[in-house]
Design an enzyme around this catalytic site. Structure first.
Site, PDB file in Angstrom:
ATOM      1  N   ASP A 166     110.922  72.023  44.320  1.00 22.92           N
ATOM      2  CA  ASP A 166     110.170  71.189  45.263  1.00 22.92           C
ATOM      3  C   ASP A 166     109.325  72.097  46.158  1.00 22.92           C
ATOM      4  O   ASP A 166     108.701  73.039  45.681  1.00 22.92           O
ATOM      5  CB  ASP A 166     111.159  70.327  46.057  1.00 22.92           C
ATOM      6  N   SER A 167     109.313  71.845  47.447  1.00 21.93           N
ATOM      7  CA  SER A 167     108.468  72.601  48.372  1.00 21.93           C
ATOM      8  C   SER A 167     108.976  74.033  48.542  1.00 21.93           C
ATOM      9  O   SER A 167     110.138  74.337  48.274  1.00 21.93           O
ATOM     10  CB  SER A 167     108.419  71.894  49.722  1.00 21.93           C
ATOM     11  N   GLU A 185     110.832  65.592  54.546  1.00 24.20           N
ATOM     12  CA  GLU A 185     109.893  66.538  53.932  1.00 24.20           C
ATOM     13  C   GLU A 185     108.996  67.139  55.009  1.00 24.20           C
ATOM     14  O   GLU A 185     109.019  66.733  56.161  1.00 24.20           O
ATOM     15  CB  GLU A 185     109.016  65.838  52.883  1.00 24.20           C
ATOM     16  N   ASP A 210     100.562  66.080  47.176  1.00 24.57           N
ATOM     17  CA  ASP A 210     101.931  66.292  47.646  1.00 24.57           C
ATOM     18  C   ASP A 210     102.032  67.344  48.744  1.00 24.57           C
ATOM     19  O   ASP A 210     102.785  67.187  49.688  1.00 24.57           O
ATOM     20  CB  ASP A 210     102.820  66.707  46.479  1.00 24.57           C
ATOM     21  N   GLY A 263      96.358  58.894  46.470  1.00 28.15           N
ATOM     22  CA  GLY A 263      96.788  59.873  47.448  1.00 28.15           C
ATOM     23  C   GLY A 263      95.616  60.537  48.142  1.00 28.15           C
ATOM     24  O   GLY A 263      94.457  60.377  47.755  1.00 28.15           O
TER      25      GLY A 263
END
Length: 325
Positions: free
Chosen positions: A234-235, A46, A136, A110
């Site tokens: 996702d990203s 990632e 995230d 987080g």
């Protein structure tokens, strides 16, 4: 006893694929080529991001290793290990520091910390002790503040959201909330549009912002696209034409949207129809070029293909964001 004379469904065409493409099957489509192998192991890669010298940083989520790739030599080095659990993204600050988002326990621990490229001089930016975020991803604006995604919740419990942190890192302002696992985030070239992927409900958010960067314009929060299939978006990143590139986790592909949120192309990972290299997580452009790098892994195929970076050319050159300005 089966009646052989009845009409019978058969695995042909799209139904033969492990991850069939249905609604986007007519889009312009290219297949990516191998670029760099990060590991023979199946690592959850990632966080692709380049520094001012054009060196690529990325990480693996579950083991916490921070890697650097030299694009000229394709040499891969492990720089350090994250001091926090489950790092999920790296963004390079203009001053050269790495800002690392981490998911913690995937519930309430987080945060974001900053460090040097060697993993030294750790500074808490968003503390896991004083907040309940599960962070995230993030994106800087030109002022040095940033937006981040809160990855909490699931499909029927939308606990996540998007927040803005002022350049002094002291004030956190909510932008949009009640999102189910807010994941990828990108900012348009004029900083007037924020893109956010919502993974477990398969949605793409387009958020038009007023000049203060935190107020949503009237009727400005829309969902221009609903994805299909398992697992979800996702990203993401943008190019200099404001096209948006969204990695599709669990599908071995990247979908491309124009600045209005219409799909205009897609990039496939080799072997995806056979269930290989499906965990596509993050696209990113090599600075100054239209060459796109995409990270993925083969965990769902017993890690047979390891962890890879693939490459194609995008529609336009990548947008050079905060660290280059």
């Amino acid at each position: 006893m089966a009646n052989q004379k009845l009409p019978t469904l058969k695995y042909t065409g799209k139904s033969e694929s492990a991850v069939p493409i249905v609604s986007e099957s007519e889009l312009q489509t290219v297949t990516a080529e191998p670029w760099v192998k990060i590991s023979d192991k199946g690592l959850q890669l990632e966080g692709l991001n380049f520094n001012r010298e054009g060196q690529l940083f990325l990480l693996d989520v579950f083991e916490g290793n921070i890697f650097k790739v030299n694009p000229a030599t394709k040499e891969v080095t492990t720089k350090f290990q994250s001091v926090k659990d489950n790092p999920a993204a790296i963004k390079v600050h203009k001053d050269g520091r790495l800002f690392i988002c981490y998911l913690g326990d995937f519930k309430t621990t987080g945060g974001i910390f900053a460090t040097t490229e060697k993993g030294e001089q750790i500074e808490e930016i968003i503390s896991d002790l004083n907040t309940e975020y599960c962070i995230d991803d993030m994106v800087f604006d030109s002022k040095g503040g940033f937006y981040f995604t809160d990855f909490r919740g699931y499909s029927t419990q939308p606990l996540g959201g998007v927040y803005y942190v002022d350049p002094d890192f002291k004030t956190v302002t909510p932008i949009i909330q009640n999102i189910s696992v807010a994941n990828g985030i990108a900012l348009s070239t004029d900083e007037k549009v924020l893109w956010v992927t919502e993974t477990t409900t398969n949605r793409l958010h387009r958020i038009a912002l007023e000049d203060d960067g935190v107020t949503i314009a009237p009727f400005g929060a829309t969902i221009p696209y609903y994805f299909t299939g398992h697992e979800g978006p996702d990203s993401c990143c943008i190019d200099s034409n404001d096209n948006l590139y969204v990695a599709m986790y669990g599908q071995g592909r990247v979908l491309v949207f124009n600045k209005r949120g219409y799909p205009i192309g897609q990039i496939l990972m080799p072997g995806r129809d056979d269930g290989k290299m499906l965990r596509t997580t993050h696209p990113q452009f090599i600075p100054g070029t239209n060459q796109l790098i995409i990270c993925t892994n083969d965990i769902e195929n017993h890690s047979e293909g390891g962890s890879m970076l693939y490459t194609v050319n995008g529609f336009a050159k990548g947008y050079e964001s905060y660290q280059f300005q």
